[in-house]
Each structure stands twice: as C-alpha cells, then as structure tokens.
Design an enzyme around this catalytic site. Sequence first.
Site, PDB file in Angstrom:
ATOM      1  CD  GLU A 161      52.524  44.816  48.159  1.00 11.57           C
ATOM      2  OE1 GLU A 161      52.736  43.697  48.620  1.00 11.57           O
ATOM      3  OE2 GLU A 161      53.221  45.813  48.483  1.00 11.57           O
ATOM      4  CE  LYS A 220      45.919  48.918  48.815  1.00 16.74           C
ATOM      5  NZ  LYS A 220      47.205  49.426  48.430  1.00 16.74           N
ATOM      6  CB  CYS A 276      44.544  51.243  43.217  1.00 15.39           C
ATOM      7  SG  CYS A 276      45.030  49.623  42.608  1.00 15.39           S
TER       8      CYS A 276
HETATM    9  P1  NAD Z   1      46.432  43.153  37.084  1.00 11.70           P
HETATM   10  O1  NAD Z   1      45.224  43.326  36.250  1.00 11.70           O
HETATM   11  O2  NAD Z   1      47.719  43.746  36.634  1.00 11.70           O
HETATM   12  O3  NAD Z   1      46.698  41.590  37.322  1.00 11.70           O
HETATM   13  C1  NAD Z   1      45.705  40.683  37.695  1.00 11.70           C
HETATM   14  C2  NAD Z   1      45.967  39.344  36.983  1.00 11.70           C
HETATM   15  O4  NAD Z   1      45.084  38.367  37.501  1.00 11.70           O
HETATM   16  C3  NAD Z   1      45.740  39.381  35.480  1.00 11.70           C
HETATM   17  O5  NAD Z   1      46.939  39.010  34.824  1.00 11.70           O
HETATM   18  C4  NAD Z   1      44.607  38.373  35.236  1.00 11.70           C
HETATM   19  O6  NAD Z   1      44.775  37.638  34.032  1.00 11.70           O
HETATM   20  C5  NAD Z   1      44.751  37.476  36.439  1.00 11.70           C
HETATM   21  N1  NAD Z   1      43.525  36.755  36.797  1.00 11.70           N
HETATM   22  C6  NAD Z   1      42.287  37.264  37.023  1.00 11.70           C
HETATM   23  N2  NAD Z   1      41.450  36.300  37.416  1.00 11.70           N
HETATM   24  C7  NAD Z   1      42.158  35.139  37.426  1.00 11.70           C
HETATM   25  C8  NAD Z   1      41.828  33.816  37.784  1.00 11.70           C
HETATM   26  N3  NAD Z   1      40.624  33.488  38.223  1.00 11.70           N
HETATM   27  N4  NAD Z   1      42.805  32.876  37.677  1.00 11.70           N
HETATM   28  C9  NAD Z   1      44.045  33.201  37.264  1.00 11.70           C
HETATM   29  N5  NAD Z   1      44.408  34.452  36.943  1.00 11.70           N
HETATM   30  C10 NAD Z   1      43.479  35.418  37.028  1.00 11.70           C
HETATM   31  O7  NAD Z   1      46.050  43.710  38.525  1.00 11.70           O
HETATM   32  P2  NAD Z   1      47.055  44.350  39.609  1.00 11.70           P
HETATM   33  O8  NAD Z   1      47.344  45.764  39.273  1.00 11.70           O
HETATM   34  O9  NAD Z   1      48.188  43.401  39.821  1.00 11.70           O
HETATM   35  O10 NAD Z   1      46.123  44.372  40.896  1.00 11.70           O
HETATM   36  C11 NAD Z   1      45.766  43.201  41.578  1.00 11.70           C
HETATM   37  C12 NAD Z   1      45.137  43.564  42.912  1.00 11.70           C
HETATM   38  O11 NAD Z   1      46.103  44.230  43.730  1.00 11.70           O
HETATM   39  C13 NAD Z   1      43.947  44.527  42.818  1.00 11.70           C
HETATM   40  O12 NAD Z   1      43.027  44.190  43.820  1.00 11.70           O
HETATM   41  C14 NAD Z   1      44.551  45.879  43.134  1.00 11.70           C
HETATM   42  O13 NAD Z   1      43.616  46.766  43.706  1.00 11.70           O
HETATM   43  C15 NAD Z   1      45.621  45.517  44.146  1.00 11.70           C
HETATM   44  N6  NAD Z   1      46.765  46.442  44.202  1.00 11.70           N
HETATM   45  C16 NAD Z   1      47.315  46.918  43.046  1.00 11.70           C
HETATM   46  C17 NAD Z   1      48.439  47.735  43.102  1.00 11.70           C
HETATM   47  C18 NAD Z   1      49.083  48.281  41.867  1.00 11.70           C
HETATM   48  O14 NAD Z   1      49.997  49.083  41.993  1.00 11.70           O
HETATM   49  N7  NAD Z   1      48.686  47.879  40.664  1.00 11.70           N
HETATM   50  C19 NAD Z   1      49.015  48.026  44.347  1.00 11.70           C
HETATM   51  C20 NAD Z   1      48.433  47.508  45.500  1.00 11.70           C
HETATM   52  C21 NAD Z   1      47.312  46.705  45.410  1.00 11.70           C
HETATM   53  C1  UGA Z   2      49.020  53.993  45.110  1.00 10.29           C
HETATM   54  C2  UGA Z   2      49.532  54.017  46.547  1.00 10.29           C
HETATM   55  O1  UGA Z   2      50.547  55.017  46.646  1.00 10.29           O
HETATM   56  C3  UGA Z   2      50.090  52.656  46.951  1.00 10.29           C
HETATM   57  O2  UGA Z   2      50.465  52.672  48.325  1.00 10.29           O
HETATM   58  C4  UGA Z   2      49.007  51.583  46.735  1.00 10.29           C
HETATM   59  O3  UGA Z   2      49.535  50.305  47.036  1.00 10.29           O
HETATM   60  C5  UGA Z   2      48.565  51.621  45.289  1.00 10.29           C
HETATM   61  O4  UGA Z   2      48.057  52.951  44.976  1.00 10.29           O
HETATM   62  C6  UGA Z   2      47.448  50.672  44.993  1.00 10.29           C
HETATM   63  O5  UGA Z   2      46.727  50.262  45.856  1.00 10.29           O
HETATM   64  O6  UGA Z   2      47.351  50.397  43.786  1.00 10.29           O
HETATM   65  P1  UGA Z   2      50.114  54.120  42.702  1.00 10.29           P
HETATM   66  O7  UGA Z   2      48.727  54.399  42.269  1.00 10.29           O
HETATM   67  O8  UGA Z   2      50.869  53.050  42.011  1.00 10.29           O
HETATM   68  O9  UGA Z   2      50.137  53.751  44.254  1.00 10.29           O
HETATM   69  O10 UGA Z   2      50.988  55.454  42.582  1.00 10.29           O
HETATM   70  P2  UGA Z   2      51.040  56.804  43.449  1.00 10.29           P
HETATM   71  O11 UGA Z   2      52.447  57.192  43.590  1.00 10.29           O
HETATM   72  O12 UGA Z   2      50.242  56.717  44.675  1.00 10.29           O
HETATM   73  O13 UGA Z   2      50.360  57.852  42.461  1.00 10.29           O
HETATM   74  C7  UGA Z   2      48.979  57.780  42.169  1.00 10.29           C
HETATM   75  C8  UGA Z   2      48.599  58.999  41.326  1.00 10.29           C
HETATM   76  O14 UGA Z   2      48.616  60.189  42.123  1.00 10.29           O
HETATM   77  C9  UGA Z   2      49.521  59.258  40.136  1.00 10.29           C
HETATM   78  O15 UGA Z   2      48.758  59.640  39.028  1.00 10.29           O
HETATM   79  C10 UGA Z   2      50.388  60.403  40.628  1.00 10.29           C
HETATM   80  O16 UGA Z   2      50.889  61.190  39.594  1.00 10.29           O
HETATM   81  C11 UGA Z   2      49.378  61.191  41.481  1.00 10.29           C
HETATM   82  N1  UGA Z   2      50.002  62.040  42.499  1.00 10.29           N
HETATM   83  C12 UGA Z   2      50.732  61.486  43.492  1.00 10.29           C
HETATM   84  C13 UGA Z   2      49.821  63.402  42.431  1.00 10.29           C
HETATM   85  O17 UGA Z   2      49.143  63.927  41.536  1.00 10.29           O
HETATM   86  N2  UGA Z   2      50.396  64.190  43.386  1.00 10.29           N
HETATM   87  C14 UGA Z   2      51.138  63.662  44.402  1.00 10.29           C
HETATM   88  O18 UGA Z   2      51.632  64.447  45.254  1.00 10.29           O
HETATM   89  C15 UGA Z   2      51.312  62.277  44.451  1.00 10.29           C
END
Ligand code: NAD
Ligand code: UGA
Length: 448
Positions: A161, A220, A276
């Site tokens: 994602e 990713k 992340c």
């Molecule tokens: P999160 O902590 O918000 O959500 C994860 C959920 O999974 C929790 O609610 C937890 O209770 C649940 N969980 C864990 N183990 C479980 C199990 N065995 N059965 C059922 N539920 C279970 O995490 P997130 O931010 O949604 O991130 C999830 C993944 O996506 C991570 O690998 C992260 O790196 C990736 N990712 C996150 C973002 C982001 O913006 N947060 C963006 C892209 C990718």
């Molecule tokens: C980032 C990536 O942008 C997503 O593509 C990815 O899916 C995600 O991580 C993930 O894997 O979790 P996110 O962390 O939600 O998304 O937000 P960003 O907009 O990337 O910002 C990350 C951090 O960098 C923030 O603290 C932001 O303030 C900072 N940032 C961003 C800067 O300091 N300067 C910039 O120019 C841009």
Amino acid sequence: MEIKNICCIGAGYVGGPTMSVIALKCPNINVTVVDANANKIKAWNGPLDKLPVFEPGLKEVVEKARGRNLFFSSDIEGNIEKAEMIFMAVNTPTKTEGEGAGMAADLRYIEACARDIAKYSKSDKIVIEKSTLPVRTAEKIKEILISENKTVHFEILSNPEFLAEGTAIEDLSKSDRVLIGGDDTESGQKAVNALVSIYANWIEKEKILTTNVWSSELSKLASNAMLAQRVSSINSLSALCEKTGANIDELSMAIGMDHRIGRHFLKASVGFGGSCFQKDILNLVYLCKYYGLNDVAEYWHQVVKINDYQKDRFAKKIIEYFGGNLTGKKIAILGWSFKANTNDSRESAAIKVSEILFNSGAALSIYDPKVQKKTISNDIEALWETNNSVLIKNRVEIVENLNDIKQPDAFVILTEWEEFQFIINKESVIIFDGRNINQNKNKVSIGK
Ligand code: NAD
Ligand code: UGA
C-alpha cells in the site's frame, strides 16, 4: 476465480481506509474487515465522527458502504472461512528483542495471521500481503500455510500500500500506481488477474503494474526509503543554510524546479515521523547487512541518522535561544501528530523534541487538534525515558483547546495543522517553527 467475499485482517490505518474504498468501488463484493482488537471493531461500527482513524473523506466513504457491502467484525474465523480473497494488513513494527532487534521487522503479527488463515480455511484462498514486509516474506508465509493446512491451495500475492496518511482517501481513489506481485505459474497469474480486475473498477489499467513477488515486496521498502531520503537530504542542507545565509525554502524551490528532480518531498522540517519511514529504512538496512551489503546498509542508515540529528538540532536551537536552559520557561507545543490531517502520532517528531525541552527544565502545554489527550499522555509515559511521573504531572499539561494555553514564553510548532496559521501571524510572540509552514520575521525556523 470470481471474488464475492473479501476478508481483511487488520482494521488499522491501512486496513480500514483501503477496504472502505474497495467496498465503495466494488458494490458487488462483500468486504469484511476483522481485527483482534474488539474495541477497534466497535469504534468502526460506531458513530462516524468517532471512527478509530481520522482521514479527510473517510467518514463519507464509510457512511455510503457500511452495512451495504462493508462490514467490521471480530469474527476472524467465520470471515476467513467465507472469503475467497484475504488481505493481511496487520502491523509490522521494528523488532524490540531477539535477532535483529532495533532494525528488522517484527513479523509475529503476520505469522499469526498466516496461522489463522491456515487453521480456518476450508476452500482455496488468495492471500495478499498488504502490510509492508521484508523481501522474501511470501516464502515464509507459504511455509506456514502449507505446513499447517494440506488440503487447501493458497496463492500468495504482494500488493503493498502506498497511501499517505492525511490524504489516504484521495490516494486510494487516484493511485499513482497499484503494484501486484505474483508467481509466474498458471495459478499465480490467475490470482494476479483476479486482483487486477478488482482494482480495474476504478484505476486505469496502465497504472496497475504486475511484477514478480520479490520486486513488489522490495519496491515498497525502496519507495519509502527514497521518499525519506529526500527529506533527510533537504534537512541536512537546512543546517548548511543556517550557517551560510542561504534560505532553505528558496533552495527547495530552485532544486525542485528541475523537472528531473521535482518539487515534492523537499520541504525542510524538524524531521520525518510516522509509523513507516524509520521502520522501513531500518528494515532495509537490516536486509542489506543480512546479504553482506554493508556499504549499501550504511548509505541508507544515514537517512535515519540525519533525521535524528534534525530533531535534536531543532530542540537545541530552542534551548540555546533561551540561554542554554529552559528552567522556569513555559513552552507551548503545537501539534502532536506526525503530520497534519491525521490523528496518528507514531514516531512523531513532537515526542522527541518535547522530551528534550522537558529535560532542559521547561514546563510544557501540549495541544493537538486530533490526537486524543489519552494518546499524548500514553506516548509520554511509554516513550520518554524519564519515569518521574510526579515531575511530568507538575510540568506537563495537555489541553483540549488552543486558547487554554496561557501566556507561554514560546510557541513550538511541530505539526503543520492549518489552525496554527493564525499564531504565525501574531506579533510579539516567539515562535519556533519546525514545520516551516510560513515565512515570517518574528519566528525562528528551520534553515533560515
Ligand atoms: P495499525 O497498527 O494501524 O493496524 C494494524 C491492526 O492489525 C491493529 O488494529 C491490530 O489490532 C491488528 N492485528 C494485529 N495482529 C492481528 C492478528 N493476528 N489478527 C487480527 N488483527 C491483528 O497498522 P497500519 O498503520 O494500518 O499498518 C499496517 C501495515 O501497513 C504495516 O505493515 C505498515 O507498514 C503498512 N503501511 C502503513 C501505512 C500507513 O500509512 N499507516 C501506509 C502503507 C503501508
Ligand atoms: C509515507 C509515504 O508517503 C506513503 O507512500 C507510504 O505508503 C507510507 O509512508 C507508509 O508506508 O506508511 P506517510 O508517512 O503517511 O506516508 O506521510 P508522508 O506524507 O510521506 O510524510 C511522512 C513524514 O515526512 C511526515 O512527518 C512529514 O511531515 C514529513 N515530510 C514530508 C517532510 O518533512 N518534508 C516533506 O517534504 C515531506
């Protein structure tokens, strides 16, 4: 294979918004998000203004699809059994103990998911890695599935994602690309096509990129590393700007106007936060070391080191401004989330900067428009090194309203929330602007 039922394990920042959009765009598919945390499921089924994830546009999507073909449930067993396609969107934090502690991804939640899928599956499944995972994790997942369930055929896809928090709904609705990695076998390609046809309901075909599983998993990690590397690059230059009289905003503009470089992710700041960037880069560093690529590991590690340096540097700048000590000073901390338009505070720069200011003697008044008071105090309790709760109680207040902060010696802006803009325009207040949200004379900001 016709997909009628999707199950997503993990109702967090990825599972919740991602599945809401899939349900909205595919009204003929039932999408159920399950989670081990019953309170979270309760909140997803509760009032729209109290969903566990705050994202602009999310409640409107949930309002349209929830109860129609979007469901949130604690019944993990029943929904795994029913689904033809299962997404794994559970957390993959940095390991805190054992081999690779502090660097490698902790795969215990993904492994628990795989075990549940093996246990409850009675028919063939397409299992999708939505979580961010080290390259070759699919192999491990397959091992668990095959060893624990010998009657069902599992096909594993990687579909990382790329949404960013704060713009998740927009990103999901108009993705730059959707990446799907699958095996080059007949059943692998069938599974890839089944997932492609779901996304094709709203994403142009040219934007759906299919690759092998390992390229997808590694892309990713590499994408996040490249984005974070740009932020660390500009932040490293902000320090040089402060020494030389160059202006970091002007520098960003000049660099970014080169179309080969582009203007995004060149905004100097107190450092990147979020759950992340740091964990994914550390994971990449660990992988490089594992494969004996120590120079490559060191290159990427520097991105995280500069990020730590920047948070530290910004806090020291504030302390120096007040003569090297903050005893007797009241500092308003504006913003606790790691960026605007999210209630997520994971790895937020505010946590570290405020700790340094507190340790230098400051009394802090903390305010964030969306992060709950309880989350802020939990962060302080869990992540600050001090365990002197009396001192924290005496010198830290968390307020629900910006106006409750009375006459601070300085405002420190740590998240670029729109509502802090008016402070910037105030005369005769001292502002330390870690987010560089405006240019104004009476403030001390990064890189100027
Ligand atoms: P999160 O902590 O918000 O959500 C994860 C959920 O999974 C929790 O609610 C937890 O209770 C649940 N969980 C864990 N183990 C479980 C199990 N065995 N059965 C059922 N539920 C279970 O995490 P997130 O931010 O949604 O991130 C999830 C993944 O996506 C991570 O690998 C992260 O790196 C990736 N990712 C996150 C973002 C982001 O913006 N947060 C963006 C892209 C990718
Ligand atoms: C980032 C990536 O942008 C997503 O593509 C990815 O899916 C995600 O991580 C993930 O894997 O979790 P996110 O962390 O939600 O998304 O937000 P960003 O907009 O990337 O910002 C990350 C951090 O960098 C923030 O603290 C932001 O303030 C900072 N940032 C961003 C800067 O300091 N300067 C910039 O120019 C841009």
